[in-house]
Write an enzyme that holds these catalytic residues in place. Structure first.
Site, short mmCIF file in Angstrom:
data_model
loop_
_atom_site.label_atom_id
_atom_site.label_comp_id
_atom_site.label_asym_id
_atom_site.label_seq_id
_atom_site.Cartn_x
_atom_site.Cartn_y
_atom_site.Cartn_z
N SER A 4 6.34 12.62 7.61
CA SER A 4 6.60 14.05 7.59
C SER A 4 6.62 14.65 8.98
O SER A 4 7.24 15.69 9.22
CB SER A 4 5.52 14.77 6.77
OG SER A 4 5.80 14.74 5.40
N ASP A 52 10.45 23.27 2.83
CA ASP A 52 9.10 22.73 2.73
C ASP A 52 8.22 23.69 1.94
O ASP A 52 8.72 24.42 1.07
CB ASP A 52 8.55 22.47 4.14
CG ASP A 52 7.63 21.27 4.21
OD1 ASP A 52 6.48 21.41 3.78
OD2 ASP A 52 8.07 20.20 4.67
N HIS A 109 1.61 22.34 4.68
CA HIS A 109 2.48 21.33 5.28
C HIS A 109 3.59 21.92 6.14
O HIS A 109 3.86 21.48 7.24
CB HIS A 109 3.11 20.50 4.14
CG HIS A 109 3.84 19.28 4.54
ND1 HIS A 109 5.23 19.19 4.50
CD2 HIS A 109 3.42 18.09 4.97
CE1 HIS A 109 5.61 17.99 4.88
NE2 HIS A 109 4.53 17.29 5.17
#
Length: 944
Positions: free
Chosen positions: A383, A163, A224
């Site tokens: 996600s 990520d 994120h």
């Protein structure tokens, strides 16, 4: 919870993103992002560790400004099938102003390249929300506490978070962060474990701030990855922050973003995600979480996923937040566990993707988790759902230590809670349901049968195209992943009216655990409906039952495609219902075979029909001003179909289309396309393409040019060594490979219906104009209307246009324009083929036009000719009800036959034929039709 600090971070993000633009080397187009200066190329053969530019690419270096080549994927394993596939990849850098997608499509036709594609960038999928305490309903609804009563996870199970980086010193993550002990206990600046990465103590950062990798996978800013990591395996039962489904499983941070590469809205893009997959798999990750995606199918990316699976990793991927059923990658690659999102009430989260390709759903709405810089936040999206399943997989691996990764995936899938009842309209489109941790760890259900490969067998004409009326068999290769089944039954069903199922049930009986089997003794069968629409995708649902076990799986097949491949002689060429030649799906070029001679390689990149009266009235179906797309000016009226034998040729094709899609360029022309292939020594090296252009408008069309465009890639050695010439004696243009090797092919194109010859050769790279980045209507008009010109080109990537004109078509009238496309190994032979085609065409019944748009008439008929009286030409119309022999002849007043207009076996339809009485005297004449048992006579007059 540091509420004030988090708000400050969000404000900083807003300020940073406000003026954000794409990095200079990134292209955004139609929602896709990719590097604009590099390609990933898979060669047919692997290179060694010291990669150099292959000779055939070095020859193109000056044209395309190729300046650097690298090995694409470093990996540790050297013994698996997938590792050998990865060794075939190189990364090719270029500086010329060519679009990477278009350049890749051209390289894909090279015989030494297995695949080429852009280096795509992937998007992350979450929607930030206000940071507020959450009760973490996701753990309650999936019965996590009951699962933890069975197992709280093992630190030996490693979950890679591929990520934007992980806040690895976060107080709720630090104790679960992976440590590479060889590097942690080794010498600084030394690759102690020989994995290719120096001092990767906690993972690796592939992108860094500006493209320079480093050994610190910390997030560059709140993006994120830390959020994702906490959902999978934040430290649980530590009195701090949040709990996680993975509880004690280990997190491996793999940062695959680059801080200065972001979307137009400032969201971080995943630039090195697939390299990160290799790293995770090579360094012992049991689960690899991918909370990103969106790029098109890529063979390189698929091979990397296969590699990770062969190393024993379970790949988990989010399905995307587009509220779409479109296939989505990497989630849809085979072997990946694809995850959709649900909310607190087990409804599909409103933006979650869904469809026949989805495996399971997991909570993804209002998910509270860790955030960069020791903070927490709440977010929505698939996600969030993917790392929840990744954490559950880690928990299941901790308990079921004998299961491999794919078995763990199946264990999760078959133990889901069915939520179709809460989601009317989405039945069977949310995978097996919402995951249940307690059932998974307790193995409530332990049976899982799946098909792994399907073959659709054409039992009609055997051409592999599933056409109306044909029967089709389905052969399945299957696998039983978990416990043995004793009385397995497999049924197939569909809601589509495009097929009728026949044999739809199969009793497979007993199948051992972890074993392969097939339905070779009992293929499923269906029949394609006679009225099936073109290019129809039929979804078939397989249902597996064995006692209390029940599961399903989708299988999709396309029927009645709008294209077919001529194969009546030495030439194979695909023709579509909308004027394209070679392929139905420019520029992917997967639907069709292109143009092949003597079963050799494809020689055609793109081909198609075009006509016009000027640059502002140009109608066509080839690439346009945006070369990523073909112009789509033609509207199908009757689908292209083949008949073998045909009424006048060994193989004939027929389609009808008009220019209704051309917008302001529309001329009001309806086109009847007839194709002819002949066997025999004199006629087996060419095909004839005849276009009947009917002026359906109320006004005359004057100054019309019509022609065919071809981008030939004759590349036995290199398509950029192609050349163009022209034979002034027999009036045809030709293309060939300059190397002129023994098996090099000459391809000729010529107008054969009249002497209004036109031919135009083009160097695609810029002589006299370049069409790599745009192909304008003005440029197409130049190629159509310039007569015979630009006839000599050497050593180039070439295109040609063969044309005829100018033509005038009165309102309600029509003209015939026909071309030959011929091929042979030697120029004299291809010249003979052109001459033979002209001779054959003059003997064909070329005035017959099918006019009924495919509608079968109710009765036979013979209409009065129009005009009547006439001089010198008139049109006779008639109808045929069934397949039969048809004769249409003209007699004088004394009963003597003066013309034989039709003498063919014809299929049902409405037809018209022109009769020219130029050589006859004024007077009364009769025409008579005989079709089966039907006979009729009418009178007409020539008045001069």
């Amino acid at each position: 919870m540091k509420l004030f600090h988090l708000k400050a971070n969000i404000l900083l993000m807003i300020l940073l993103f406000a003026g954000m633009t794409l990095a200079a080397n990134v292209t955004e187009k139609d929602g896709k992002y990719y590097f604009s200066d590099r390609l990933i190329v898979k060669l047919k053969t692997a290179q060694g560790d010291f990669v150099q530019m292959p000779g055939f690419l070095a020859e193109k270096a000056e044209r395309y400004s190729f300046y650097q080549v690298e090995k694409s994927f470093e990996h540790k394993s050297k013994s698996t099938r997938s590792s050998s596939e990865l060794d075939k990849y190189i990364t090719l850098y270029f500086s010329a102003p060519y679009d990477a997608e278009f350049l890749a499509s051209k390289l894909n036709s090279n015989p030494e390249i297995e695949w080429a594609g852009p280096w795509y960038l992937d998007e992350i999928f979450f929607t930030p929300n206000d940071p507020e305490f959450s009760t973490q309903y996701s753990l309650a609804i999936t019965e996590a506490e009951a699962a933890w009563d069975i197992n709280t996870g093992s630190s030996d199970v490693v979950i890679a978070i591929n990520d934007t980086g992980v806040d690895w010193d976060h107080p709720d993550l630090a104790a679960n962060i992976w440590e590479n002990s060889a590097e942690a206990n080794g010498s600084p600046g030394v690759d102690d474990d020989n994995n290719g990465y120096i001092d990767d103590i906690r993972g690796w950062d592939f992108g860094g701030l500006t493209g320079t990798p480093d050994n610190d996978p910390m997030e560059d800013q709140p993006d994120h990855g830390s959020l994702v990591a906490g959902i999978a395996s934040a430290v649980t039962n530590n009195g701090v922050g949040v709990a996680s489904i993975g509880f004690s499983c280990t997190i491996m941070p793999v940062k695959t973003s680059q801080d200065d590469i972001r979307s137009n809205t400032g969201i971080a893009l995943i630039s090195h995600g697939y390299q990160g997959i290799i790293y995770a798999a090579d360094n012992g990750a049991d689960v690899i979480n991918l909370s990103w995606g969106g790029a098109p199918f890529s063979m390189a990316n698929k091979d990397i996923v296969d590699y990770a699976i062969e190393q024993g990793a379970l790949v988990v991927a989010s399905s995307g937040n587009s509220n779409s059923t479109e296939e989505f990658y990497p989630a849809d690659y085979f072997g990946v566990l694809s995850i959709g999102a649900s909310n607190q009430t087990d409804n599909r989260w409103s933006a979650s993707n869904y469809g026949t390709w989805l495996d399971v759903v997991a909570p993804g709405s209002m998910i509270y988790s860790t955030w960069q810089d020791d903070d927490y936040t709440t977010a929505n999206g698939t996600s969030m759902s993917a790392p929840f399943v990744a954490g559950l997989a880690g928990l299941a691996m901790s308990e079921h230590t004998s299961y491999n990764a794919l078995q763990i995936a199946e264990l999760i899938r078959v133990n889901c809670d069915n939520i179709d009842g809460q989601n009317p309209g989405y039945e069977y489109l949310l995978g097996s349901g919402r995951v249940n941790a307690a059932k998974t760890l307790g193995k409530t259900v332990s049976k899982s049968v799946r098909y792994i490969e399907a073959e659709f067998i054409d039992m009609g004409d055997g051409d592999g195209i599933l056409e109306p009326g044909e029967q089709v068999e389905i052969a399945l290769d299957m696998f039983n992943y978990l416990d043995a089944v004793s009385a397995l039954n497999v049924e197939i069903s569909t809601s589509s009216g495009a097929v009728t199922l026949q044999n739809s049930s199969w009793s497979a009986g007993a199948v051992n655990a972890n074993s392969a089997f097939d339905n070779g003794g009992n293929h499923f069968t269906f029949q394609v409906a006679s009225g099936a629409a073109t290019n129809t995708e039929v979804d078939l649902r397989l249902t597996y039952t064995d006692g209390s076990y029940s599961s399903f799986q989708w299988l999709t097949v396309m029927i009645n495609p709008s294209y077919a491949t001529l194969s009546g002689n030495n030439i194979r060429v695909t023709v579509t219902s909308k004027g394209n030649i070679g392929f139905n799906d420019y520029y992917n070029n997967t639907q069709g075979e292109g143009f092949k001679y003597m079963d050799g390689p494809n020689l055609l990149y793109e081909g198609g029909f075009m006509y016009g009266t000027g640059a502002d009235k140009l109608v066509n179906c080839v690439r346009g001003q945006n070369t990523d797309f073909a112009d789509d000016d033609f509207n199908t009226i009757r689908q292209f179909t083949l008949s073998a034998p045909g009424s006048v040729a060994d193989e004939q094709g027929f389609a009808i289309f008009n220019d209704d899609n051309a917008g302001g360029a529309k001329l009001g022309i309806r086109t009847d396309l007839h194709t002819f292939s002949f066997g025999g020594d004199e006629d087996n090296n060419y095909v004839v393409m005849k276009y009947i252009l009917y002026n359906a408008s109320d006004n005359p069309i004057n100054g019309l040019y019509a022609g065919l465009y071809f981008d030939w890639d004759i590349e036995e050695s290199d398509y950029e060594a192609n050349s163009v010439g022209y034979d002034n004696t027999n009036n045809f243009g030709y293309a060939f490979n300059t190397d002129n090797s023994p098996d090099s092919t000459y391809i000729a194109t010529a107008l054969i219906s009249s002497t209004d010859y036109g031919f135009y050769g083009l160097d695609n790279a810029g002589t006299p104009f370049e069409i790599y980045n745009d192909f304008t209507d003005q440029e197409k008009w130049t190629m159509l209307s310039s007569g015979v010109s630009s006839t000599s080109i050497s050593d180039a990537d070439i295109s040609v246009a063969v044309s005829g004109g100018p033509y005038n078509i009165p309102a309600g009238d029509y003209i015939d324009v026909a071309f030959v496309v011929a091929a042979a190994y030697y120029l004299p032979d291809v010249s003979d083929a052109v001459v033979a085609a002209r001779n054959k065409y003059s003997s064909l019944v070329t005035g017959i036009e099918e006019t009924g748009d495919g509608i079968i008439p109710a009765e036979y008929s013979l209409s009065q000719n129009y005009p009547n009286p006439f001089n010198p030409e008139t049109t006779i119309r008639f109808s045929v009800v069934e397949d039969t022999e048809v004769s249409l002849k003209v007699f004088d007043i004394l009963g003597r036959e003066v013309a034989n207009l039709v003498e063919n076996h014809m299929r049902p339809g409405e037809y018209s034929v022109k009769f020219n009485g130029e050589n006859l005297s004024s007077g009364i004449y009769f025409y008579r039709i005989e079709a089966g048992s039907f006979s009729a006579i009418r009178k007409m007059m020539i008045l001069k």
